[in-house]
Structure formats: C-alpha cells, structure tokens
Design a protein around this motif. Sequence first.
Motif, PDB file in Angstrom:
ATOM      1  N   GLY A  66      -0.259 -16.881  -0.041  1.00  0.00           N
ATOM      2  CA  GLY A  66      -0.723 -17.604  -1.211  1.00  0.00           C
ATOM      3  C   GLY A  66      -2.103 -18.505  -0.905  1.00  0.00           C
ATOM      4  N   ARG A  67      -2.506 -18.100   0.269  1.00  0.00           N
ATOM      5  CA  ARG A  67      -3.670 -18.899   0.634  1.00  0.00           C
ATOM      6  C   ARG A  67      -4.864 -18.221   0.159  1.00  0.00           C
ATOM      7  N   VAL A  68      -6.039 -18.829  -0.517  1.00  0.00           N
ATOM      8  CA  VAL A  68      -6.914 -18.295  -1.260  1.00  0.00           C
ATOM      9  C   VAL A  68      -7.849 -18.066  -0.104  1.00  0.00           C
ATOM     10  N   VAL A  69      -8.139 -16.296   0.195  1.00  0.00           N
ATOM     11  CA  VAL A  69      -8.986 -15.982   1.243  1.00  0.00           C
ATOM     12  C   VAL A  69     -10.418 -15.551   0.767  1.00  0.00           C
ATOM     13  N   ARG A  70     -10.659 -15.379  -0.502  1.00  0.00           N
ATOM     14  CA  ARG A  70     -12.095 -14.826  -0.800  1.00  0.00           C
ATOM     15  C   ARG A  70     -11.943 -15.646  -2.519  1.00  0.00           C
ATOM     16  N   ALA A  71     -13.349 -16.169  -2.643  1.00  0.00           N
ATOM     17  CA  ALA A  71     -13.615 -16.642  -3.874  1.00  0.00           C
ATOM     18  C   ALA A  71     -14.935 -16.411  -4.111  1.00  0.00           C
ATOM     19  N   SER A  72     -15.449 -16.579  -5.468  1.00  0.00           N
ATOM     20  CA  SER A  72     -16.841 -16.889  -5.841  1.00  0.00           C
ATOM     21  C   SER A  72     -17.091 -17.392  -7.148  1.00  0.00           C
ATOM     22  N   VAL A  73     -18.040 -17.712  -7.423  1.00  0.00           N
ATOM     23  CA  VAL A  73     -18.507 -18.309  -8.736  1.00  0.00           C
ATOM     24  C   VAL A  73     -19.767 -17.792  -9.187  1.00  0.00           C
ATOM     25  N   ARG A  74     -19.855 -17.458 -10.530  1.00  0.00           N
ATOM     26  CA  ARG A  74     -20.729 -16.555 -11.162  1.00  0.00           C
ATOM     27  C   ARG A  74     -21.228 -17.078 -12.496  1.00  0.00           C
ATOM     28  N   PRO A  75     -22.459 -16.921 -12.933  1.00  0.00           N
ATOM     29  CA  PRO A  75     -22.883 -17.403 -14.335  1.00  0.00           C
ATOM     30  C   PRO A  75     -22.186 -16.416 -15.342  1.00  0.00           C
ATOM     31  N   VAL A  76     -21.845 -16.816 -16.436  1.00  0.00           N
ATOM     32  CA  VAL A  76     -21.235 -16.186 -17.542  1.00  0.00           C
ATOM     33  C   VAL A  76     -22.698 -16.022 -18.533  1.00  0.00           C
ATOM     34  N   LEU A  77     -23.056 -14.955 -18.526  1.00  0.00           N
ATOM     35  CA  LEU A  77     -24.360 -14.609 -19.613  1.00  0.00           C
ATOM     36  C   LEU A  77     -24.211 -14.466 -20.957  1.00  0.00           C
ATOM     37  N   ALA A  78     -25.336 -14.490 -21.866  1.00  0.00           N
ATOM     38  CA  ALA A  78     -25.393 -14.714 -23.188  1.00  0.00           C
ATOM     39  C   ALA A  78     -24.226 -13.580 -23.607  1.00  0.00           C
ATOM     40  N   ASP A  79     -24.128 -12.325 -23.055  1.00  0.00           N
ATOM     41  CA  ASP A  79     -23.377 -11.136 -23.854  1.00  0.00           C
ATOM     42  C   ASP A  79     -22.179 -11.247 -23.243  1.00  0.00           C
ATOM     43  N   GLY A  80     -21.730 -12.264 -22.595  1.00  0.00           N
ATOM     44  CA  GLY A  80     -20.205 -12.335 -22.130  1.00  0.00           C
ATOM     45  C   GLY A  80     -19.901 -11.590 -20.695  1.00  0.00           C
ATOM     46  N   THR A  81     -20.964 -11.071 -20.056  1.00  0.00           N
ATOM     47  CA  THR A  81     -20.896 -10.311 -18.904  1.00  0.00           C
ATOM     48  C   THR A  81     -21.127 -11.360 -17.900  1.00  0.00           C
ATOM     49  N   THR A  82     -20.826 -11.089 -16.547  1.00  0.00           N
ATOM     50  CA  THR A  82     -21.017 -12.002 -15.477  1.00  0.00           C
ATOM     51  C   THR A  82     -22.370 -11.756 -14.600  1.00  0.00           C
ATOM     52  N   GLY A  83     -23.002 -12.577 -14.012  1.00  0.00           N
ATOM     53  CA  GLY A  83     -24.369 -12.420 -13.431  1.00  0.00           C
ATOM     54  C   GLY A  83     -23.762 -12.356 -11.648  1.00  0.00           C
ATOM     55  N   GLU A  84     -24.827 -12.237 -10.685  1.00  0.00           N
ATOM     56  CA  GLU A  84     -24.346 -12.223  -9.582  1.00  0.00           C
ATOM     57  C   GLU A  84     -23.934 -13.436  -8.930  1.00  0.00           C
ATOM     58  N   PRO A  85     -23.067 -13.590  -8.024  1.00  0.00           N
ATOM     59  CA  PRO A  85     -22.506 -14.726  -7.389  1.00  0.00           C
ATOM     60  C   PRO A  85     -23.486 -15.928  -6.908  1.00  0.00           C
ATOM     61  N   THR A  86     -23.485 -16.957  -7.309  1.00  0.00           N
ATOM     62  CA  THR A  86     -24.226 -18.131  -7.085  1.00  0.00           C
ATOM     63  C   THR A  86     -23.446 -18.993  -5.696  1.00  0.00           C
TER      64      THR A  86
END
Length: 292
Positions: A66-86
């Motif tokens: 149950g330990r988080v081993v991978r995580a990322s944060v990305r922008p949600v673009l205007a069309d609803g898709t996601t960009g590259e991780p920040t």
Amino acid sequence: MIALLLVATAAATPVDSTRWIVSNHGREAGDLVAVTRGDSTVVRWVFTDRNRGTRVETRQHRDAAGRVVRASVRPVLADGTTGEPTDAFAVVGDSVRRGVGTAARMASLAADDLPTLRGDTPWEQAAVARALLARAGRRAREAGGAELRAEVVADTVLRQGAGRVRARLVMVHRGRGGVPRGTWLDARGALLATEVQWFITVRPDAAALLPALRAIELRWRDAQAEALARTLPTPHGGTVAFRNGALFDAERGVLVPGQTVVVRGDRIVAVGPAADTPVPAGALVVDATGKT
C-alpha cells in the motif's frame, strides 16, 4: 482472445470514484475527483472563476504493502488531455528519484520517509496528514527534504441534519518556521475540506458545514497571530516617526517623495518633507526610504 481477456480483466477490476466540489464563496467553481482502480489512483483538480483557478492531475501507484512508489503531477490542458509531468518521484530500493528530465536527482530514502509531490492536490495533502498522524510523534522526514510534523488544532463533532460529522483540522508544518498547511479530515481520516482560502475543496454533503469550519479555523489562526504579535513589539514612548518615505496623496492621486509622518498614540500629529519635519525626542524612527 487476448483482447477479450484484457477487457474482462479490466471489467473485473473494482473502481472507486470519489468527488469533492470546489466552492468559491458559495459558488461551485469546479471539482476534485479521485479514481482508484487496483493499485493506482488518478486525481483531477480542475476549477476556475473569472480566469483564476487550477488545472492539475496527479497519478499514484502503490506496491503490495500500500506504499506509494511512483507518482507524478501534470497540467490538465484546455481540451481535457494532460501535459508532460511537472514533478514526479519513483522509489527504487532504499532511494527515491525526484524530479523530471535532466533535473531529476536520486536521494536516500529511510523506512519512515514520505515522498511528496510539488504542486499536489488536496487529496495528497490529506494523505500526508493522515500518514503523519499514524507516526510516532506525528513526524516524518520528507524524502530528500525537510521534516514534516502534524498538529491537530481542532477536533470537533458538528451537527449535519439528523446526523453528526466528526471533523479534525490538521496543520502540517514543513521544516522550521513558515505557515503550516491545514486540512480537515473526517472520521475515517479522508479529506473533508481544505483550509480557509478563496477556493475551498469540500465533500459535497459537507458544504453546509463550511461556515462552522471557517469559524473554528479563523479562531485558531487569530490566536496564533496574537501570540506572534506579543513576541514582536518594539518598545517606544508612544510616538513613531516614519521618515523619508513616499506619501500617497489621495486627493491629487500622486505619490509625494521624501515625506515624514509622525504618529503619537492613534493620531497622526505631523506630516511634511523629511528635511523640514522634526522628529520628537524619544520617538521610534522607522526609515521609510524607498517605501510608501
């Protein structure tokens, strides 16, 4: 056959979807949605009001414990898709790889360290608060960063219709000094609401509780501010001279440079050019050069 097997496997994987609303002074401005499927959770936090707001998505993957081993944060673009991780992290043995691209760095990872994301959502903030409350001393080290400490500053039960809701306000302190980040948790330790802000993320059925939650939090913040203020006063005889600053003339709508303002008690007793306005003996002098 393989395609059918994949579809059947996906359909058999239970999906848990939870939604919070984002309230802006009583108006719904967006939402926070967390979707958990198996060992992965995707969280979208999208809201806007008069061109202000946030559009981010986080992704977490957990191991068998149950330990988080991978995580990322990305922008949600205007069309609803996601960009590259920040920002991102990945646990590799007793180390953690932090950052994205060429900026990524490896850091050692102790058993009790908490990897965190920069630019996270209230869902991760509640998870960090919950994890800290379960630790000895309610402390842990941020992987590759500062010490984190949780403080429960309010633990109350509020009436909601015919029922009652338990609410705990947990302040998470990062390092030494600074302003802690607050999160309201419910009886299960899940996100109930975020702290007092222009935008507040709240469980939909708890939106009516926001005035009570705000009142509790503001009483705590006011007490903290008053305690801090008592440690900061500079002794003086009741007269303060702000010397050589720019004075805003509201009637003419201009800034007048090189002015001195003398205040005695709660009254302004003198205003004029710094060269011609005497400073009373014993007054506290504040150098306002370069300031307004």
